[in-house]
Write a protein that holds these residues in place. Structure first.
Motif, PDB file in Angstrom:
ATOM      1  N   GLN A 135      38.951  48.605  42.816  1.00  0.00           N
ATOM      2  CA  GLN A 135      39.571  48.640  43.945  1.00  0.00           C
ATOM      3  C   GLN A 135      38.832  49.293  45.106  1.00  0.00           C
ATOM      4  O   GLN A 135      37.634  49.670  44.994  1.00  0.00           O
ATOM      5  CB  GLN A 135      40.935  49.521  43.639  1.00  0.00           C
ATOM      6  CG  GLN A 135      40.604  50.861  43.328  1.00  0.00           C
ATOM      7  CD  GLN A 135      41.062  51.777  42.368  1.00  0.00           C
ATOM      8  OE1 GLN A 135      41.220  51.026  41.339  1.00  0.00           O
ATOM      9  NE2 GLN A 135      41.637  52.889  42.678  1.00  0.00           N
ATOM     10  N   TRP A 156      36.643  42.752  41.334  1.00  0.00           N
ATOM     11  CA  TRP A 156      37.528  41.733  41.216  1.00  0.00           C
ATOM     12  C   TRP A 156      37.215  40.530  42.003  1.00  0.00           C
ATOM     13  O   TRP A 156      36.818  40.482  43.204  1.00  0.00           O
ATOM     14  CB  TRP A 156      39.139  42.461  41.993  1.00  0.00           C
ATOM     15  CG  TRP A 156      40.170  41.316  42.035  1.00  0.00           C
ATOM     16  CD1 TRP A 156      40.524  40.920  43.165  1.00  0.00           C
ATOM     17  CD2 TRP A 156      41.004  40.767  41.106  1.00  0.00           C
ATOM     18  NE1 TRP A 156      41.545  39.840  42.901  1.00  0.00           N
ATOM     19  CE2 TRP A 156      41.938  39.870  41.524  1.00  0.00           C
ATOM     20  CE3 TRP A 156      40.929  41.015  39.743  1.00  0.00           C
ATOM     21  CZ2 TRP A 156      42.765  39.269  41.007  1.00  0.00           C
ATOM     22  CZ3 TRP A 156      41.772  40.301  38.991  1.00  0.00           C
ATOM     23  CH2 TRP A 156      42.721  39.356  39.426  1.00  0.00           C
ATOM     24  N   TYR A 353      46.294  43.284  40.764  1.00  0.00           N
ATOM     25  CA  TYR A 353      46.119  42.405  41.589  1.00  0.00           C
ATOM     26  C   TYR A 353      47.338  41.222  41.084  1.00  0.00           C
ATOM     27  O   TYR A 353      47.653  40.756  40.042  1.00  0.00           O
ATOM     28  CB  TYR A 353      44.864  41.554  41.728  1.00  0.00           C
ATOM     29  CG  TYR A 353      43.905  42.355  42.570  1.00  0.00           C
ATOM     30  CD1 TYR A 353      43.657  42.509  43.794  1.00  0.00           C
ATOM     31  CD2 TYR A 353      43.149  43.429  41.644  1.00  0.00           C
ATOM     32  CE1 TYR A 353      42.740  43.475  44.194  1.00  0.00           C
ATOM     33  CE2 TYR A 353      42.186  44.116  42.016  1.00  0.00           C
ATOM     34  CZ  TYR A 353      41.814  44.189  43.380  1.00  0.00           C
ATOM     35  OH  TYR A 353      40.998  45.076  44.072  1.00  0.00           O
ATOM     36  N   ARG A 377      46.941  44.030  45.776  1.00  0.00           N
ATOM     37  CA  ARG A 377      46.964  44.821  44.722  1.00  0.00           C
ATOM     38  C   ARG A 377      48.321  45.731  44.776  1.00  0.00           C
ATOM     39  O   ARG A 377      48.251  46.667  45.596  1.00  0.00           O
ATOM     40  CB  ARG A 377      45.663  45.679  44.772  1.00  0.00           C
ATOM     41  CG  ARG A 377      45.197  46.437  43.449  1.00  0.00           C
ATOM     42  CD  ARG A 377      43.950  47.092  43.447  1.00  0.00           C
ATOM     43  NE  ARG A 377      43.952  48.104  42.437  1.00  0.00           N
ATOM     44  CZ  ARG A 377      44.026  49.229  42.194  1.00  0.00           C
ATOM     45  NH1 ARG A 377      44.599  49.748  43.205  1.00  0.00           N
ATOM     46  NH2 ARG A 377      43.957  49.800  41.139  1.00  0.00           N
TER      47      ARG A 377
END
Lengths: 407, 407
Positions: A135, A156, A353, A377
């Motif tokens: 994140q 991610w 997410y 997210r």
């Protein structure tokens, strides 16, 4: 006599956060939903507090034997010891070797502030920081303010909808010798044994200094040990590192930033020298850290019965999160929303997410009054029995509408 | 494989404080006495806590309607408002004009840290700080760490045994244009009207930025308004300034640094800009200040009955201090100790100078196990019924022995 203000040239600071929450609060729609709270929420929509905290707080406030004197600058000794044991385990070799220590800080922001001030002064060559996580981390700003050049990476992959170990490996390969590597939440990143070996060897050979962030141990998988496994690898391999450990979120003591800047050194002599310098910085920052939160937490951690209750409460939260994720996935499946939604249940933790694109997120915010960050997210604990149908129905509409531009 | 520590070059930090207390603690003598505690002590030798704090703490911890969520970065709004009203008075024109504001900080160290970070960034020309007080102030270090050149002055004249207004005036005359002037405890400095006028005019014409320290309002004279009179002069004259306001000592909440960095600006527009920048710094320092202490204090300040009780408790402390000082003076007189000891009762507050020289102080510490700082400035609340005879007798011996070197 009109006077010229000394503040004439001070501009209004750029707002850093809170605009999504502000928009949510100003929204009058009856189905409005906020999915971006930082903390774990209950089914009733309140910030979660471990039950054991309530009763410990009451017991402490009625204890006539307690004094309310200043803590030493390094903080509450029993709290630091209990925190370190929680992080590294009761039988940690490194603790036995007296090469692990900590300074009690005002939350994780305080821990980063303290650690970065130290690095800037005593590791002058390390003026570049790489931040890697699943994140966007807030701590990059602290490095930046103190003169570091900062590069940030997320593991991610929004196309393939998974946490990509190769992002981590690529960063480790490209980072220059002797810099700082901030390692946030990368727990859902599935490394192979070979990948770990390669990564460790590279970090070691390039003398990279790791700075871990453990903001809510136990709330990720529900298992305290599992949530710090990555730290154990680094300790076992003889790394020196800093770790920001916050205990506000996993106890539900949000109004007191309760943290520790953890130091792992090669030996006790180095540890003592580092702690003595950290104490100097802490003295100028807040002199004495606040006691209340640390006192509650220490009472829980040092009492086997209360500790058991707390662990149970963490497990219950983690189970509840997984149940919510399963339900969301199932409902999307029943609504016939195209695509696999397995990524929702494949990752642990309060946040995850949704795997929506910017257009779909915008539709949810603008048309459905469901507030979530642009990257999709969300905090899954914000979803409960009373809003899950509205949320999944809205996601379904978002996906169908953006699939067919004519609608 | 042996690894080189990244901490190899980190030296052990120089100890900054605590050696006197450490020596006291290690001393096994039955009459040992420590006269250098920072906080107000009770007759029983414990840190003083206003009674109203105990019951408010209990009441708060049992209140099921309270939440323990994060505070905003600027802190608890009701706490800041109540603190400002306490400092400037209920009917302050500056408050009505919306040009006074504050940021809730982690104690006074936090307030100075925040304020100095702001000054370094936004008042770049102000890279020199003059610190003036009746004592050695700890905040000079914060300025120094952040790159300021620091000059410190005490208004205490150890020869003539009084607080000398001319020291203040001389500093004001010599300081360069546009620098920062930290004004600590100068309440016992008796300025004439003419001296004040001159001082204000000089500060204004040289655009000096004052930074006040109000660490324990009400504990000096027992009167809340009297203890902040100097601030009112500066507000009335249209000065812009910062003020560190700590409420830990005057409530007896030592384990929670409860402070405010107070900002006085020329108008609301400037104030908002300054506060927005301060918020940015606070975000990197601790993100959210701790709540417990601020919650207790706000509950007291906003409830007229509790406020009355608190004021009474401050008055009682101040009266008790003056009584102790009278007794010390009387006992020294009865023991026939040469010299006038009027300076003891001529000054208010918990702390005051005994008026002893270095040799006399050394005698007390080394021979009498009475621990006090080298400058002879002691905390009079450490003197109580059970140690006053031993202390005054020892002072008497110290004075007689050092008067006659043959003994």
């Amino acid at each position: 006599m009109p006077t010229l203000s000394v503040f004439t040239d001070v501009p209004l600071a750029h707002k850093l956060e809170g605009s999504l929450l502000k928009a949510y609060r100003q929204d009058g729609h009856r189905n409005k939903t906020f999915l971006a709270y930082k903390v774990c929420m209950t089914n009733e929509g309140h910030p979660w507090v471990s039950l054991v905290v309530h009763k410990t707080r009451l017991q402490i406030s009625g204890d006539p034997s307690l004094d309310y004197e200043y803590l030493p600058t390094v903080g509450m000794k029993s709290f630091i010891e209990a925190s370190l044991e929680l992080l590294f385990g009761k039988h940690s070799e490194a603790i036995k070797e007296n090469r692990v220590g900590g300074v009690h800080t005002v939350g994780d922001s305080g821990a980063f502030q303290l650690g970065v001030q130290f690095l800037r002064t005593w590791c002058k060559h390390a003026n570049v920081a790489y931040v890697i996580s699943s994140q966007k981390e807030p701590h990059g700003l602290v490095f930046q303010d103190l003169g570091f050049k900062v590069y940030e990476y997320s593991i991610w992959d929004p196309e393939k909808l998974f946490m990509d170990p190769n992002v981590f490996l690529n960063v480790v390969e490209q980072i220059p010798r002797g810099c700082v590597l901030v390692i946030g939440n990368i727990m859902d990143c599935k490394f192979s044994h070979h990948q770990w070996e390669k990564c460790m060897a590279l970090l070691k050979s390039k003398q990279i200094f790791p700075f871990f962030d453990i903001p809510c141990q136990g709330l990720h998988t529900g298992d305290l040990e599992e949530d710090t496994r990555i730290l154990q690898y680094f300790v076992a391999r003889g790394f020196e590192f800093f770790c920001s450990q916050s205990l506000s979120k996993n106890f539900g003591i949000y109004d007191e930033g309760v943290g520790t800047l953890v130091v792992v050194a090669l030996n006790n002599q180095h540890l003592l020298r580092v702690l003595s310098q950290l104490k100097r910085f802490a003295r100028a920052l807040w002199l004495n850290p606040p006691t209340t939160g640390a006192r509650i937490i220490t009472s829980v951690l040092c009492n086997p019965a209360l500790l058991g209750e707390w662990k149970q409460s963490l497990k219950a939260v983690a189970e509840n999160i997984m149940l919510t994720k399963e339900r969301v996935k199932e409902k999307l499946r029943l609504l016939g929303v195209p695509g696999s939604w397995d990524h929702i249940t494949e990752h642990n933790g309060t946040h995850g997410y949704l795997g929506l694109n910017a257009q779909q997120v915008e539709f949810l915010v603008k048309k459905k009054h469901i507030y979530l960050p642009r990257n999709g997210r969300i905090n899954f604990t914000c979803i409960n029995a009373s809003n899950i149908d509205y949320i999944t129905q809205s996601i379904s509409e978002a996906v169908f509408l953006t699939k067919n531009p004519k609608n």
